[in-house]
Design a protein around this motif. Structure first.
Motif, mmCIF file in Angstrom:
data_model
loop_
_atom_site.group_PDB
_atom_site.id
_atom_site.type_symbol
_atom_site.label_atom_id
_atom_site.label_comp_id
_atom_site.label_asym_id
_atom_site.label_seq_id
_atom_site.Cartn_x
_atom_site.Cartn_y
_atom_site.Cartn_z
ATOM 1 N N GLY A 59 -50.281 20.099 -9.534
ATOM 2 C CA GLY A 59 -49.193 20.032 -8.561
ATOM 3 C C GLY A 59 -49.669 19.983 -7.127
ATOM 4 N N GLU A 60 -48.713 20.067 -6.218
ATOM 5 C CA GLU A 60 -48.964 20.205 -4.782
ATOM 6 C C GLU A 60 -49.663 19.010 -4.148
ATOM 7 N N ASP A 61 -49.379 17.814 -4.652
ATOM 8 C CA ASP A 61 -49.936 16.647 -3.974
ATOM 9 C C ASP A 61 -49.015 16.120 -2.880
ATOM 10 N N TYR A 62 -47.730 16.397 -3.034
ATOM 11 C CA TYR A 62 -46.736 16.053 -2.005
ATOM 12 C C TYR A 62 -46.570 14.560 -1.742
ATOM 13 N N VAL A 63 -47.064 13.729 -2.675
ATOM 14 C CA VAL A 63 -46.594 12.347 -2.653
ATOM 15 C C VAL A 63 -45.210 12.348 -3.293
ATOM 16 N N LEU A 64 -44.546 11.183 -3.288
ATOM 17 C CA LEU A 64 -43.194 11.118 -3.848
ATOM 18 C C LEU A 64 -43.187 10.372 -5.175
ATOM 19 N N LEU A 65 -42.379 10.870 -6.093
ATOM 20 C CA LEU A 65 -42.131 10.213 -7.369
ATOM 21 C C LEU A 65 -40.663 9.816 -7.361
ATOM 22 N N GLY A 66 -40.379 8.541 -7.650
ATOM 23 C CA GLY A 66 -38.978 8.124 -7.605
ATOM 24 C C GLY A 66 -38.730 6.906 -8.461
ATOM 25 N N THR A 67 -37.525 6.410 -8.368
ATOM 26 C CA THR A 67 -37.189 5.179 -9.084
ATOM 27 C C THR A 67 -36.537 4.198 -8.120
ATOM 28 N N VAL A 68 -36.755 2.916 -8.428
ATOM 29 C CA VAL A 68 -36.251 1.834 -7.564
ATOM 30 C C VAL A 68 -35.835 0.673 -8.467
ATOM 31 N N ASP A 69 -34.785 -0.020 -8.080
ATOM 32 C CA ASP A 69 -34.396 -1.218 -8.833
ATOM 33 C C ASP A 69 -35.564 -2.201 -8.850
ATOM 34 N N LYS A 70 -35.807 -2.815 -10.017
ATOM 35 C CA LYS A 70 -36.915 -3.778 -10.123
ATOM 36 C C LYS A 70 -36.801 -4.874 -9.069
ATOM 37 N N SER A 71 -35.552 -5.257 -8.753
ATOM 38 C CA SER A 71 -35.335 -6.352 -7.799
ATOM 39 C C SER A 71 -35.768 -5.993 -6.378
ATOM 40 N N ARG A 72 -35.952 -4.690 -6.105
ATOM 41 C CA ARG A 72 -36.328 -4.243 -4.755
ATOM 42 C C ARG A 72 -37.802 -3.875 -4.639
ATOM 43 N N GLU A 73 -38.501 -3.921 -5.768
ATOM 44 C CA GLU A 73 -39.884 -3.447 -5.792
ATOM 45 C C GLU A 73 -40.774 -4.166 -4.765
ATOM 46 N N ALA A 74 -40.708 -5.485 -4.762
ATOM 47 C CA ALA A 74 -41.579 -6.263 -3.868
ATOM 48 C C ALA A 74 -41.225 -5.995 -2.405
ATOM 49 N N GLN A 75 -39.929 -5.944 -2.105
ATOM 50 C CA GLN A 75 -39.499 -5.665 -0.731
ATOM 51 C C GLN A 75 -39.951 -4.287 -0.272
ATOM 52 N N LEU A 76 -39.837 -3.331 -1.187
ATOM 53 C CA LEU A 76 -40.236 -1.967 -0.841
ATOM 54 C C LEU A 76 -41.737 -1.912 -0.544
ATOM 55 N N ARG A 77 -42.510 -2.624 -1.360
ATOM 56 C CA ARG A 77 -43.960 -2.650 -1.133
ATOM 57 C C ARG A 77 -44.261 -3.235 0.252
ATOM 58 N N GLU A 78 -43.515 -4.278 0.613
ATOM 59 C CA GLU A 78 -43.693 -4.894 1.943
ATOM 60 C C GLU A 78 -43.349 -3.943 3.072
ATOM 61 N N ARG A 79 -42.289 -3.140 2.865
ATOM 62 C CA ARG A 79 -41.887 -2.194 3.901
ATOM 63 C C ARG A 79 -42.896 -1.047 4.040
ATOM 64 N N PHE A 80 -43.486 -0.658 2.914
ATOM 65 C CA PHE A 80 -44.472 0.423 2.939
ATOM 66 C C PHE A 80 -45.793 -0.023 3.577
#
Lengths: 350, 350
Positions: B283-304
């Motif tokens: 534990g205690e890594d403090y990254v985030l675990l989440g879910t995202v619509d597959k259709s938004r995956e590429a856009q999210l990667r670009e924003r990150f």
């Protein structure tokens, strides 16, 4: 927020305690169970008050003097009293507990019984917290969020020369109750039974189930008549010093004006204690100490009366270097009042 | 809030740490020193997030593995991470400490050094708290208030079948760091020196100075692409279970997709540990675990990307009874993933 099996425990202690309807009306959009709770804004016309207060076993309470439900009740009540001392309304609480092995599920359940009893009495929504194990001593840390009309919060820095110093109730009862409960705990057999019989329920109750003065604080804030305000968590002398130092004034307190309840006087004289000492230096009574313009005194008393809240004027505010003085009843002589607080279980505290 | 000589100590630890200008800009109308702090409303277009997290000596940290400043930093960072996991901005902190005799003024000062370092990094105004003595073990309990645009907070209950499960960074580093630090603490003489030389600074840092993912959380909230979200405070497996149960879905995590940092793999193989176990259950890594619509995956990667935030897709959301499954890289076979959390110093935890 909490770790895996913590959720099971938190659910056991908190589930079903408050209705969804109450939580929704309180502005809770998401309560216990996520990384953080979500509460809706109070609007531009109100401000938020935030306070935190911790109780720790052997420092703030002993098994012999407080039941588990008392500990839970008082942990929240101490925070409600802080919001009352600003003139606010308590709203949302977070409860963090560190649980040692000796506090099993049954004891913790009773602690939460008392905590939710206090929450219900003051309309507080419990929205989150944290639970963890502790090596040895129970710790209950409560954060309370309240609201107040913008600009109406009463600070301890508002005392001005010429104002009256007031109390909204007698003090020293909680300290006398603690003294009695510790004597009972230390006694055995017939002596213990006799001391228990003799114990005034009001003194024990004052220590175990203190009553925060939310209503008095609200009247003082909404009328604007409360110039400065503290709750008597650490004793009248200590709170008076805080107001004096924050406001840059001298407070003169008069022995002849200090309210002493019958129970306190009886207990003190029966145990070789000084009732005025208990009333000045004993803490955790949760009445309010404040200052009010002399011109508003009568009006304030009238506003308090229908609510059953007394107003005891116990002195006045003077110009001078920040400090507190005490005027003896018999001689009329003044002396500085010790800046002495309530030391819980420190050696010789009581 | 605090008792008499507590004020002296609080002043010693907190005075002059944050500028009046910063506090005013943050919305603090009255900070440390009265019964409660006063903060101004966030306006109708924002909501409040509130979380609390406690660290206790011997349960969450040992003298041998964490410096005092690390304890202070991490106590606040754990709370910042909870606000990040809702997509919010951290704003106001209350810090309650229970101080045992072994923690003298110097050690407490260093604790606050670390706490304020974290506060400065994340723009958090420290507005109050409580300090009390403790019989034996230090307790630091932090409450953090954040804000988020109304309706934008990301709950753990928003996962839907067909979405991708993501991590914003590799995990297991903090657990490996703790493992290494405990080995060093248990060793003596030349062995200790050798282990210390060999210790990867990144692993030690991951344990002592975890980095909450506020920026990633903000992007996920403001774009609306984060469907569900947790911070990895108790380990990937535990957090995945929480999302699965809160959302009523099954999460499938794939071994071949799990990011393993080079430091982690090197440490694990050099110490007979399983890197994937550390990455899943540490534990205690403090990254985030989440879910995202597959259709938004590429856009999210670009924003990150311009923010330097990686996006690791580690599995997907399926219909089914709530739970988490693990697909082995070699066989492609699935098995249930244990609902096992991070147990700090529990027997055999590592």
């Amino acid at each position: 927020m909490p770790s895996l099996d913590e959720f099971g425990r938190i659910r056991l202690w908190t589930a079903g305690r408050q209705t969804a309807d109450f939580l929704t009306r309180s502005g809770v959009e998401l309560g216990i169970g996520d990384d953080a709770a979500i509460v809706s804004g109070c609007g531009a016309e109100r401000e938020w008050l935030v306070t935190a207060d911790t109780m720790i076993e052997q420092v703030h309470f002993l098994d012999e003097t407080m039941g588990e439900a008392d500990v839970g009740f008082k942990a929240l009540a101490a925070n409600v009293s802080d919001i009352a001392a600003m003139g606010g309304e308590p709203k949302f609480a977070l409860v963090s507990v560190c649980v040692p092995p000796a506090w099993d599920a049954q004891r913790m359940r009773r602690l939460y019984d008392g905590l939710y009893e206090c929450a219900e009495r003051y309309g507080v929504a419990v929205i989150g917290g944290d639970t963890t194990s502790a090596p040895q001593h129970l710790v209950v840390s409560v954060t309370l969020i309240g609201t107040v009309e913008a600009g109406r919060a009463i600070r301890r820095s508002g005392a001005k020369p010429g104002q009256s110093v007031f109390l909204t109730g007698p003090t020293g009862l909680s300290a006398a109750g603690l003294h009695a409960l510790r004597r009972i705990a230390a006694a055995e057999g017939a002596e213990r039974a006799a001391l228990t019989d003799w114990l005034s329920p009001r003194l024990a109750q004052a220590h175990r189930r203190p009553v925060p003065s939310v209503k008095a604080g609200r009247i003082l804030a909404l009328t604007g008549w409360g110039a400065s305000l503290n709750d008597v968590s650490d004793g009248v002398a200590s709170e008076a010093w805080e107001i004096a130092e924050a406001s840059g004034v001298r407070l003169l307190l008069k022995e002849k004006l200090l309210p002493l309840s019958g129970e306190l006087s009886a207990y003190a004289s029966g145990n070789g204690l000084d009732a005025a000492d208990l009333a000045l230096f004993g803490g955790e009574d949760y009445v309010l100490l404040g200052t009010v313009d002399k011109s508003r005194e009568a009006q304030l008393r009238e506003r308090f009366r229908p609510e059953g809240i007394p107003l005891f004027v116990i002195g006045e505010v003077e110009e001078g270097p920040p400090g507190v003085e005490w005027e003896a009843a018999d001689t009329g002589l003044r002396k500085p009042l010790a800046k002495q607080g309530y030391n819980h279980f420190a050696e010789g505290a009581m």
